[in-house]
Design an enzyme around this catalytic site. Structure first.
Site, PDB file in Angstrom:
ATOM      1  N   HIS A  66       0.832  -1.201   0.000  1.00 18.09           N
ATOM      2  CA  HIS A  66       0.000   0.000   0.000  1.00 18.09           C
ATOM      3  C   HIS A  66       0.863   1.245   0.000  1.00 18.09           C
ATOM      4  CE1 HIS A  66      -2.671  -3.159   1.663  1.00 18.09           C
ATOM      5  NE2 HIS A  66      -3.466  -2.638   0.752  1.00 18.09           N
ATOM      6  N   GLY A  67       1.182   1.721  -1.172  1.00 19.19           N
ATOM      7  CA  GLY A  67       2.003   2.913  -1.309  1.00 19.19           C
ATOM      8  C   GLY A  67       3.363   2.579  -1.881  1.00 19.19           C
TER       9      GLY A  67
END
Length: 78
Positions: A50-51
């Protein structure tokens, strides 16, 4: 500081049902990762799913975790 056990011993302890305390890290901060590793956690999972996170930042986070004595895990994008 977490117990200094080998990766093999860590896995064997998990298989035997020994409880292990850890956290998912979403901060992408090598400093925070190292501070948490010195706080007594057995493992820290670096969430790269996530990211965006480059290899240099991931490497710094893993080095900080190792320096603090926790085991590191990495969650990767599917």
């Amino acid at each position: 500081m977490a117990n200094a056990v080998s990766g093999v011993d860590f896995k064997n302890e998990l298989r035997a049902g020994a409880p292990k305390l850890g956290l998912f890290l979403n901060s992408h901060s090598p400093t925070i990762a190292e501070q948490l590793a010195h706080s007594g956690y057995d493992w820290l999972l670096v969430d790269t799913q996530h990211g965006p996170m480059g290899n240099e930042r991931l490497s710094a986070m893993l080095a900080g975790i190792a320096n603090g004595g926790a085991k590191s895990l990495v969650r990767v994008e599917g």
